[in-house]
Design an enzyme around this catalytic site. Structure first.
Site, PDB file in Angstrom:
ATOM      1  N   GLU C  76      -3.508   6.831  13.294  1.00  0.00           N
ATOM      2  CA  GLU C  76      -2.386   7.302  12.480  1.00  0.00           C
ATOM      3  C   GLU C  76      -2.468   8.802  12.196  1.00  0.00           C
ATOM      4  O   GLU C  76      -1.469   9.523  12.285  1.00  0.00           O
ATOM      5  CB  GLU C  76      -2.298   6.511  11.180  1.00  0.00           C
ATOM      6  N   HIS C 145      -0.939  -4.371   3.190  1.00  0.00           N
ATOM      7  CA  HIS C 145       0.216  -4.388   4.101  1.00  0.00           C
ATOM      8  C   HIS C 145       1.524  -4.602   3.342  1.00  0.00           C
ATOM      9  O   HIS C 145       2.486  -5.118   3.908  1.00  0.00           O
ATOM     10  CB  HIS C 145       0.081  -5.515   5.134  1.00  0.00           C
TER      11      HIS C 145
END
Ligand SMILES: Cc1ncc(C[n+]2csc(CCOP(=O)(O)OP(=O)(O)O)c2C)c(N)n1
Ligand SMILES: Cc1ncc(C[n+]2csc(CCOP(=O)(O)OP(=O)(O)O)c2C)c(N)n1
Ligand SMILES: [Mg+2]
Ligand SMILES: [Mg+2]
Lengths: 342, 337, 342, 337
Positions: C76, C145
């Site tokens: 990321e 998440h």
């Protein structure tokens, strides 16, 4: 100092209290806790022989050795993660992140790991670690070395966030943070390291989550954090000359936030200003203003005002940089207009 | 024990060198001299309290920036570091606007808003110094991806220190550069120190291994020898332009001064003897001048260059001192494009 | 569908408008911009053949090829950095970060690099990139998440932050984000991907920074973001049954924030509630509430109320998770008590 | 072309293996069988809509978790991943509390608050599964630092997938582990895929090179052969306990099912033939059972174990289905200790 010179220091007036700097207070707190508890250690870049770039930990490696004052590679994410793992398994790490701007690199470890481990494990695992870092501008360090990003961590359940403003608070809260069973982030203002103040010679620990009224007043409440407490106190003095009595309240921690004390003060004065050195938008001033505007709504004579850092990347050029931070003058103007005295 | 440069590269390919005429070597000498003089003036501005903040001097490392940038075209990109004045000048920036930036003046490359650690100069392909150690590994790699997508034959060079290899971002970027065969050259300026800590305490294994792990072509070079740097770099640039992918160039070098201008007492982390060994034996300006003299160049020419450069620097400093600060209205301009 | 069945879709009622899902709207926006501008590309994990884990980009690689829909390693920070560099040098990257929780890993690149480059370079360099990511809970995905972390990026000058709530807004704002000269983060609610709504077949772009009144009302303003717009609209329907007329205002972007529209609405109704799915403390509700409480102070009949996600790591267990997010019922209760109708 | 396991490790040291009596191998078989049955039941719970969310099955990779964890003591630490049920069971967790966690019940290891991707079990040294890919590299390394500081002879094991090598955190952690000779073993479960992308598209260079760069002792092993994993791991553990520092164990393996239970149509990223090749030829249970039979063990014993395990699993599932959800008051408990 010559023996004949008068000694004004508090140490003489109050036995058991001396004047030391903010930096010395932090060092004392960590050293005391390291003596008390062999599980405590420090890890960070240039913390050992160099004693950090701000020299706050200078000399500590001599007492505790490089096994407990650990110089790390330039790996902020890595040392944060190592802190989490060490904390989960019986140690009490203090992870030293040189500039608060670099917590960007630790966010996953702090937010997705440290903050959530206790909850996600149903209360079984704990992460008693301290993330020690800095905040504050006007050092001519430009946009990547001047930010005050404490609002981010304050937004994350599972973390505590401490922002001391005086040597006394810095010592007492650092000790509390080290003893806390949770991950605690401490933001120290870089410009405050040389600030002097009275600190008892005897042991003390301050509770995290209790605001402190730094000056009492009647006409307007100034909620100020970190170095903004000094700004607020200066503003309060100037305001006093105009007949405005300002109360200065220092939350001392943004998470947990001592809402009650802030709201009570605002109820009393019926006016409130919140000043903090983070960017104003979506920053600490927003939460505190929202809390007061809600909690003291029926007592307020004027809207709660906010004074944060200007919403711009912090410029290098000194005259520009100085425009971006809240000043006593700006605070005085705001308070006067709020009190209808412009 | 005194450290000696490890990974010393044998004298570069004489054929490649022969192709350069002496003027070009002299130009490199001048560039190095300019950086040296710039940094000395910056130091002087700091010690005389005329410069805000701190700055990180490049003195001692000049051969890296010059050797690398001389192998580049103006439209090639570089990303730079907190110790970035050398890169910036070597890529073609002018002294006056750089000093103006260091002093926070509106005439500076960034209108005074960036300062020493953020000088960028789009016109010479300098995508900016970066005060986040290792923070530009992704940016340089992204510039290389952009080059490839646009079908250009530019290259992107990422300058960073040995300490930056502590940052995970380098590995993420290097992996992608190799996967996609991007024209990026990672130039590691191994001056042995991360601030006040020697890299033997911060780096396990080998520095080159960190690029080799990804299959990246890796070369070590004596970073004090501008001829060696230039020669090796020219090959790596040609390779990248041919589409053969990224490279990692490890330059062994040394900063003659402190980590920053305020780092005066260094004895707790390195010895005076060590510094002296490098300053006396491995000064990149002396090394090049010495070699050129061996080739028959007269000694006086170097003093003449130094002198001319010094005058240029003085004028540039004066320009910067006289220049106005940005207007207060600048403070919230350029937040958004 | 049988030919005899009545066709209620907007597509029939308004020629040139069809009903498509939020996911389709996003895909259309990106595809149209990629056709229009060869500089636009997508980079992210499993964006190509898989078309992202939410299948939002499904099929796009067939049209644009793997050179423009680029599958990346699980990096990321790296892809964010690559996005910054590509944007600085003439491209228009869309960096796809699968779950909003993972922006933790991109914070340095987004905040210290993307957001500051234009300013630090004195206006010379630009970073026209889009960070596309998700938000929202109740998918039983647990604490790492499920977060909605848009408040962080909203706090950072130099970044724009878009949080669309409908297919129409998602398409128009995505196109605007791609064309913007600045780094723009877009948070898409994962639970909204299947939400259907009318979207014109013809080209349109929406301005970033303009709020949209999703329902007009007289008694209370509900400022709602992202999926909370649907929650607010449901609440408004229920409130209507009790004779309370709620106005639902969707800021559509948190940075820039259309303060004027929010304040005007609150002035009109004299009551306001802010609802957002981020953690409540130090979140988006704080800024918006503070802005309204200040701007509409003299018009307000009651304190501005906030409803964010509960300040807890998001639990996996379904009955617990459902307690943490704002619901129509909670909003109705709050609105009723605010309007003195409990 | 069908992929074959690369880096296949020759049959492990027969001496070491001879020291284990057959009961121990049978125990490992039972552990692998338990994981297999657990995962099949989890899949069934999902497809019958009785499990909230998604889960990532470990089927096919059982030999890695079991071979590794059998070489550990109960007080050794592991960190686990989103594909963590196998690690958790192999380290000693019980079926009933794990199923309860998967269903979000109060009897679960984390009181239902963690779920499949966050199971932690302090009693067996499991510091928790992690839903951030690569997110536990620092945690495991920190646990190893803690071990060393406390003067204990524990070791810490960091399980992670091949995809996690895309994360910079691994490199930062590995560097420090080697610098400080920490007792951490990085176990890379190379099942070739990062979700729906083969690692040939995401990993440049070699996987072992990423640890070797830091001078870390590195071994590759056939992750389908529990004897090989156990044998190699035992050596690495002994080495770490002796204070010889970290190691990297690359296990070549394969997940027989989808990335998660909802990943049914996989044809766009891998072929049925490839899956079949692994399932038929490289099933870790079949491989161990086959070898034990070659050693003279009767075939029926494996069926008996499988059957006993199945009954245990059924009971555990029933326990979990019957167990109550946590009380609403739990929602804001355990935010702070
Ligand atoms: C992410 C980050 N961490 C720490 C620092 C503080 N810092 C500035 S320079 C430096 C040392 C860098 O060493 P190296 O990369 O070798 O470069 P050198 O200074 O030797 O040129 C450090 C730790 C920083 N600027 N950024
Ligand atoms: C930081 C982060 N990025 C992306 C994801 C989404 N994700 C979950 S599993 C996975 C693939 C992991 O691959 P690997 O590490 O090889 O483990 P495997 O699933 O093969 O066991 C991804 C990308 C994530 N959970 N965390
Ligand atoms: Mg260095
Ligand atoms: Mg994998």
């Amino acid at each position: 100092m010559s023996m004949r010179e008068p000694q004004f220091s508090l140490a003489v007036k109050n036995p058991g209290v001396r004047e030391i700097t903010f930096a010395e207070a932090v060092r004392e707190a960590i050293a005391e806790e390291m003596r008390r508890d062999p599980r405590v250690f420090v890890i960070g870049e240039d913390v050992a022989e160099a004693g950090t770039v701000f020299k706050v930990l200078k000399g500590m490696v001599d007492e505790f050795g490089p096994q407990r004052i650990i110089d790390s590679p330039i790996s902020e994410a890595g040392i944060a993660g190592i802190g989490v793992g060490a904390a989960m398994t019986g140690m009490r790490p203090i992870v030293d992140i040189m500039f608060g701007d670099f917590i960007t690199l630790t966010m996953d470890q702090m937010v997705n790991q440290a903050a959530k481990t206790h909850y996600m494990s149903g209360g079984k695992l704990k992460v008693p670690m301290v993330l020690r870092t800095t905040m504050g501008a006007t050092r001519r360090s430009a946009a990547q070395h001047s930010q005050s990003l404490h609002a981010w961590l304050s937004h994350v359940p599972g973390l505590k966030v401490v922002i001391p403003s005086t040597p006394y608070d810095a010592k007492g809260l650092m000790k509390a943070a080290i003893r806390d069973e949770n991950p605690v982030a401490i933001f120290e203002d870089k410009m405050s390291y040389q600030l002097k103040g009275p600190v008892p010679t005897t042991e003390y620990v301050l509770p995290i989550g209790v605001a402190d009224v730094k000056r009492t007043g009647e006409d307007v409440t100034i909620v100020a954090t970190s170095s903004m407490v000094q700004v607020a106190l200066k503003a309060a003095e100037i305001l006093a000359e105009s007949g405005i009595s300002a109360e200065v309240v220092d939350p001392r921690s943004t998470a947990p936030l001592d809402k009650q004390t802030l709201i009570e003060s605002a109820k009393k004065t019926s006016r409130a200003i919140v000043v903090d050195e983070g960017y104003q938008s979506y920053g600490v001033t927003a939460e505190i203003a929202a809390v007061i505007a809600d909690g003291a709504f029926y007592y307020l004579d004027a809207p709660v005002k906010r004074l944060g850092a200007m919403d711009v990347p912090i410029p290098f050029s000194p005259p520009l940089e100085d425009l971006t931070v809240p000043t006593p003058a700006a605070l005085v103007d705001l308070a006067k207009s709020l009190c209808g005295k412009v | 024990m005194i450290d000696r440069p490890i990974g010393y590269q044998a004298t570069p390919d004489p054929v490649a060198i022969a192709e350069l005429d002496p003027e070009q070597w002299l130009h490199m000498y001048e560039q190095m001299s300019k950086i040296r003089a710039f940094e000395e003036a910056a130091n002087e501005l700091y010690t005389s309290a005329r410069m805000p903040g701190l700055t990180h001097l490049y003195i001692g490392e000049e051969a890296v920036a010059v050797g690398v940038c001389e192998a580049l075209r103006q439209d090639d990109y570089i990303t730079s570091t907190h110790r970035g004045h050398g890169h910036c000048l070597a890529k073609g920036a002018t002294l006056d606007r750089m000093f103006a930036e260091l002093l926070g003046k509106a005439a500076g490359y960034c209108r005074g808003k960036g300062g020493s650690m953020h000088i960028a100069d789009q016109d010479t392909g300098n995508l900016g110094a970066n005060a986040i150690v290792g923070g530009s590994a992704g940016i340089a790699t992204g510039a290389a991806l952009s080059i490839k997508m646009r079908g250009s034959d530019q290259v992107a060079v990422c300058f960073f220190g040995d300490g930056a290899l502590g940052q995970g971002l380098f590995y993420e970027s290097a992996n992608m550069a190799q996967l996609w065969k991007l024209p990026v050259i990672y130039v590691c300026e191994n001056n042995q120190y991360n601030e006040y800590t020697h890299n033997s305490e911060t780096a396990a294994g080998t520095l080159t291994g960190r690029a080799e792990a990804f299959g990246i072509h890796t070369v070590s070079v004596d970073g004090q020898d501008v001829r060696a740097v230039y020669s090796v770099m020219s090959e790596l640039v040609a390779r990248a332009r041919r589409g053969e992918g990224p490279a990692f160039l490890l330059c062994h070098t040394y900063r003659f001064h402190g980590h920053h201008v305020g780092d005066i007492d260094r004895s707790y982390y390195r010895s005076k003897e060590e510094e002296q060994w490098w300053r006396e034996g491995r000064d990149p300006l002396k090394l090049l001048a010495g070699w050129l003299q061996e080739q028959g160049m007269e000694a006086a020419i170097f003093a003449r260059i130094d002198e001319a450069v010094r005058r240029e620097v003085e004028a540039a400093v004066q320009f910067a001192l006289d220049a106005p600060y940005p207007d207060a209205s600048e403070v919230d301009r350029h937040v958004y494009a």
